[in-house]
Design a protein around this motif. Structure first.
Motif, PDB file in Angstrom:
ATOM      1  N   ASP A  50       9.823   7.147 -11.025  1.00 26.41           N
ATOM      2  CA  ASP A  50       9.290   8.439 -10.604  1.00 26.41           C
ATOM      3  C   ASP A  50       8.646   8.296  -9.235  1.00 26.41           C
ATOM      4  O   ASP A  50       8.186   7.202  -8.856  1.00 26.41           O
ATOM      5  CB  ASP A  50       8.268   8.980 -11.620  1.00 26.41           C
ATOM      6  N   ILE A  51       8.643   9.377  -8.483  1.00 32.60           N
ATOM      7  CA  ILE A  51       8.053   9.440  -7.142  1.00 32.60           C
ATOM      8  C   ILE A  51       7.153  10.670  -7.093  1.00 32.60           C
ATOM      9  O   ILE A  51       7.565  11.765  -7.493  1.00 32.60           O
ATOM     10  CB  ILE A  51       9.130   9.521  -6.049  1.00 32.60           C
ATOM     11  N   VAL A  52       5.937  10.496  -6.601  1.00 33.12           N
ATOM     12  CA  VAL A  52       4.995  11.599  -6.435  1.00 33.12           C
ATOM     13  C   VAL A  52       5.135  12.147  -5.018  1.00 33.12           C
ATOM     14  O   VAL A  52       5.124  11.389  -4.045  1.00 33.12           O
ATOM     15  CB  VAL A  52       3.548  11.131  -6.695  1.00 33.12           C
ATOM     16  N   ILE A  53       5.288  13.458  -4.912  1.00 34.12           N
ATOM     17  CA  ILE A  53       5.453  14.125  -3.619  1.00 34.12           C
ATOM     18  C   ILE A  53       4.288  15.092  -3.435  1.00 34.12           C
ATOM     19  O   ILE A  53       4.055  15.955  -4.280  1.00 34.12           O
ATOM     20  CB  ILE A  53       6.800  14.870  -3.538  1.00 34.12           C
TER      21      ILE A  53
ATOM     22  N   VAL B 218       0.843  -1.191   0.000  1.00 35.34           N
ATOM     23  CA  VAL B 218       0.000   0.000   0.000  1.00 35.34           C
ATOM     24  C   VAL B 218       0.884   1.249   0.000  1.00 35.34           C
ATOM     25  O   VAL B 218       1.900   1.309   0.704  1.00 35.34           O
ATOM     26  CB  VAL B 218      -0.932  -0.002   1.223  1.00 35.34           C
ATOM     27  N   THR B 219       0.479   2.226  -0.792  1.00 34.65           N
ATOM     28  CA  THR B 219       1.265   3.450  -0.880  1.00 34.65           C
ATOM     29  C   THR B 219       1.070   4.325   0.355  1.00 34.65           C
ATOM     30  O   THR B 219       0.263   4.024   1.238  1.00 34.65           O
ATOM     31  CB  THR B 219       0.892   4.225  -2.149  1.00 34.65           C
ATOM     32  N   THR B 220       1.799   5.419   0.434  1.00 40.48           N
ATOM     33  CA  THR B 220       1.861   6.217   1.659  1.00 40.48           C
ATOM     34  C   THR B 220       0.521   6.855   2.006  1.00 40.48           C
ATOM     35  O   THR B 220       0.016   6.721   3.122  1.00 40.48           O
ATOM     36  CB  THR B 220       2.936   7.305   1.508  1.00 40.48           C
TER      37      THR B 220
ATOM     38  N   ASP C 118      -7.361   8.547 -10.800  1.00 42.20           N
ATOM     39  CA  ASP C 118      -8.164   7.697 -11.688  1.00 42.20           C
ATOM     40  C   ASP C 118      -9.563   8.290 -11.800  1.00 42.20           C
ATOM     41  O   ASP C 118     -10.275   8.444 -10.807  1.00 42.20           O
ATOM     42  CB  ASP C 118      -8.221   6.282 -11.127  1.00 42.20           C
ATOM     43  N   ASP C 119      -9.971   8.587 -13.033  1.00 38.54           N
ATOM     44  CA  ASP C 119     -11.293   9.169 -13.225  1.00 38.54           C
ATOM     45  C   ASP C 119     -12.403   8.186 -12.864  1.00 38.54           C
ATOM     46  O   ASP C 119     -13.466   8.558 -12.377  1.00 38.54           O
ATOM     47  CB  ASP C 119     -11.461   9.629 -14.676  1.00 38.54           C
ATOM     48  N   GLY C 120     -12.135   6.885 -13.112  1.00 35.97           N
ATOM     49  CA  GLY C 120     -13.144   5.890 -12.791  1.00 35.97           C
ATOM     50  C   GLY C 120     -13.444   5.839 -11.310  1.00 35.97           C
ATOM     51  O   GLY C 120     -14.593   5.749 -10.884  1.00 35.97           O
ATOM     52  N   GLU C 121     -12.394   5.886 -10.488  1.00 37.85           N
ATOM     53  CA  GLU C 121     -12.601   5.870  -9.046  1.00 37.85           C
ATOM     54  C   GLU C 121     -13.361   7.119  -8.600  1.00 37.85           C
ATOM     55  O   GLU C 121     -14.203   7.079  -7.714  1.00 37.85           O
ATOM     56  CB  GLU C 121     -11.266   5.774  -8.319  1.00 37.85           C
ATOM     57  N   GLY C 122     -13.081   8.251  -9.230  1.00 33.51           N
ATOM     58  CA  GLY C 122     -13.790   9.471  -8.868  1.00 33.51           C
ATOM     59  C   GLY C 122     -15.274   9.384  -9.162  1.00 33.51           C
ATOM     60  O   GLY C 122     -16.108   9.852  -8.389  1.00 33.51           O
TER      61      GLY C 122
ATOM     62  N   ARG D 268       2.674   6.155  -7.922  1.00 32.89           N
ATOM     63  CA  ARG D 268       1.503   5.956  -8.763  1.00 32.89           C
ATOM     64  C   ARG D 268       1.098   4.476  -8.745  1.00 32.89           C
ATOM     65  O   ARG D 268       1.871   3.610  -8.354  1.00 32.89           O
ATOM     66  CB  ARG D 268       1.802   6.388 -10.199  1.00 32.89           C
ATOM     67  N   ASP D 269      -0.116   4.196  -9.175  1.00 35.81           N
ATOM     68  CA  ASP D 269      -0.561   2.810  -9.302  1.00 35.81           C
ATOM     69  C   ASP D 269       0.245   2.110 -10.385  1.00 35.81           C
ATOM     70  O   ASP D 269       0.527   2.679 -11.450  1.00 35.81           O
ATOM     71  CB  ASP D 269      -2.055   2.765  -9.656  1.00 35.81           C
ATOM     72  N   ASN D 270       0.607   0.851 -10.113  1.00 35.16           N
ATOM     73  CA  ASN D 270       1.412   0.047 -11.044  1.00 35.16           C
ATOM     74  C   ASN D 270       2.741   0.730 -11.375  1.00 35.16           C
ATOM     75  O   ASN D 270       3.217   0.701 -12.510  1.00 35.16           O
ATOM     76  CB  ASN D 270       0.640  -0.231 -12.340  1.00 35.16           C
TER      77      ASN D 270
END
Length: 576
Positions: A286-289, A246-248, A561-565, A301-303
């Motif tokens: 890549d890392i998202v901050i 699981v991500t942060t 993710d637009d689908g999750e939204g 990010r996912d995957n």
């Protein structure tokens, strides 16, 4: 013909007080500038046709080398002939002919041999007495490669055959990898840092403190430490257990700690290890901050590629992709990464003794839901630990990271429990392209285990460094490394376990020349770059083809993710 008198000549002059051509203030003669006079030139004969044969030896005029036979035949102005020389667009002397034909001449270092700088090279025996240097591949007879010990002492470095690193590198196609994320036009680049600057950073910190623990641990099966008999090799079995990465920002424990203001920076060990070991990385990532208030969340990010286990990323001749000419589908980087990830998941579950005897943490697994899962949970303990990254007491900066422990074992001497991290290295084909000169594990793992490990340190420097950093951050006592090979090099679905070796994480870091202080310095530097900005979302991208990190500022809605939204909106409408 009428005689010429001197009075007629004098009367034709412009002035009675002068002799010779009229004085002119112009500096050119028919458009050609005067050649300045050089003090090094000698005035000789005005015209001498007797030196034509001597002067025409090289087809060029100008000043000759000093010779006492021609010492009075220097040409006036020869020292400045370069002023009027034609400047060519390119210097022809810089061109050289590259021949692809093999030179049969045997040099003093031996044909196809390598020159090793160091001790042990005396006179003309440099082709047989290998110098003392770093661990490297040396040539064997008939083109076979072998390994000496760590220092290559007394090796036949110049024997016939063998491959020289860098030989015919100009014939290799340039590898152009794609970035792990598409850089969009509306992204704003804030910083660009090369790996040379990152390697110079340094920050000493403490060993960390435990905040809380979740999950449970099974005991490690010590029978895997024994070398298996060749006729009875252990097969790698598929053990289905529920494992999570699981991500942060999706971690409920981290969200709770952030609300309590327990720290400034939050991350997971997988993301943090990639950042700390970034100077060793080759493949893109890549890392998202995310900055919310005065807090930073290192996310993914996912995957994301961070979840995949790379193979021979740091090898001199890394595995090639299909776009680079590889026709072997199972030995391409993406296929090898999936295979290595599959091996690590099953190997960690297989080496456990699943019984009622286990070590329970203070809380249950925060991600496992018995009502939804059909598989039992894997042996895993999540330890949330805090590190002090403060530079002074006035501005405290703390970091909370979620670390993972895989198993536990009894100390053979004291009988106390020791925490373990369990990882697996995999061999696909030591003769295939991209193997990095690896030895055959089945024949060399027992007799030359040091050489096998040293080769893996070279070919998988980034992967091993990440595992070591994760073990140190988790406070693990031992790091177990399994050696898993294919049952058949031509297929990637059946594997065998050849052995397991354990190290203390900090000792292994010293062998790899891994500096944890440098890693903490990188984390603090990237955090400071984001903390001085306004609230928002940032992306740290490793350039796919260069040793550079770039920090981008991205819109707030990126990577969602637009689908999750849409699902969330529907649920909210139903509740209303």
């Amino acid at each position: 013909m009428a005689p010429i008198s001197l009075s007629d000549i004098i009367s034709s002059l412009p002035s009675e007080d002068s002799w010779g051509p009229p004085t002119s203030t112009e500096t050119t003669l028919n458009g050609v500038p005067y050649a300045p006079y050089s003090k090094g030139d000698k005035l000789g004969r005005m015209a001498d046709w007797t030196t034509e044969g001597k002067d025409g030896r090289d087809g060029r005029g100008g000043r000759q080398q000093y010779n006492r036979n021609f010492r009075d035949q220097q040409v006036y102005g020869a020292g400045t002939s370069s002023l009027f020389a034609v400047q060519l667009a390119e210097d022809e002397s810089s061109f050289s002919v590259v021949s692809n034909t093999r030179d049969s001449t045997k040099t003093r270092f031996g044909r196809g041999g390598t020159f090793t700088r160091g001790r042990g090279q005396r006179g003309g025996r440099a082709d047989t007495r290998g110098g003392r240097g770093q661990f490297q591949r040396v040539g064997g007879r008939g083109g076979q490669q072998g390994y000496n010990n760590y220092d290559n002492r007394g090796g036949r470095g110049g024997a016939r055959g063998g491959r020289r690193f860098g030989w015919k590198d100009y014939d290799k196609p340039q590898r152009n990898r794609d970035a792990s994320v598409n850089i969009k036009p509306d992204w704003k680049m804030l910083e660009e840092i090369d790996f040379v600057r990152l390697a110079k950073l340094n920050l000493d910190t403490d060993s960390g403190e435990d905040i809380d623990g979740y999950g449970f641990l099974y005991y490690y099966d010590r029978s895997f430490d024994k070398q298996p008999v060749k006729s009875a090799e252990r097969k790698l079995n598929v053990v289905d257990r529920a494992a999570y990465n699981v991500t942060t920002t999706s971690d409920p424990v981290i969200q709770e700690l952030a609300e309590k203001n327990e720290a400034t920076i939050f991350a997971t060990d997988s993301i943090l290890s990639m950042l700390m070991c970034s100077p060793r990385s080759v493949y893109p990532w890549d890392i998202v901050i995310v900055r919310q208030g005065n807090k930073l969340f290192f996310d993914k990010r996912d995957n994301a590629t961070l979840d995949m286990v790379t193979v021979n990323e740091n090898a001199a001749d890394a595995p090639m992709d299909a776009s680079e000419g590889s026709k072997d589908a199972i030995n391409q980087p993406s296929a090898l990464a999936e295979e290595a990830t599959y091996i690590n998941h099953n190997f960690a579950n297989q080496v456990m003794i699943e019984s009622e005897q286990k070590v329970e943490m203070a809380h249950e697994n925060p991600f496992y839901n018995p009502a939804e899962e059909t598989e039992p949970p894997a042996s895993k303990a999540y330890k949330y630990r805090r590190f002090d990254l403060s530079l002074n007491d006035e501005e405290p900066v703390h970091l909370i990271v979620r670390t993972e422990i895989d198993a536990v074992q009894k100390n053979a001497i004291s009988g106390e429990d020791q925490f373990l991290t369990v990882k697996a290295l995999n061999e696909f084909d030591h003769k295939a392209q991209g193997s990095g000169g690896a030895l055959d594990w089945r024949t060399k793992l027992v007799s030359q285990r040091g050489a096998v490990v040293a080769t893996e340190m070279k070919n998988n420097s980034c992967k091993l460094a990440r595992w070591t950093v994760q073990s140190v951050m988790a406070g693990a006592d031992v790091m177990k490394l399994g050696f898993v090979s294919r049952a058949n090099p031509k297929t990637n679905d059946k594997h065998v376990i050849l052995g397991v070796v354990g190290w203390k994480p900090r000792d292994f870091a010293q062998q790899m020349n891994l500096s944890l202080s440098n890693g903490w310095g990188i984390v603090r530097t990237i955090a400071d770059m984001c903390l001085k900005r306004d609230e928002g979302k940032f992306v740290l991208v490793k350039d796919p083809n260069k040793q550079i990190l770039r920090l981008y500022e991205v819109p707030a809605g990126s990577f969602e993710d637009d689908g999750e939204g849409e699902i969330i909106e529907e649920v909210e409408e139903a509740e209303d």
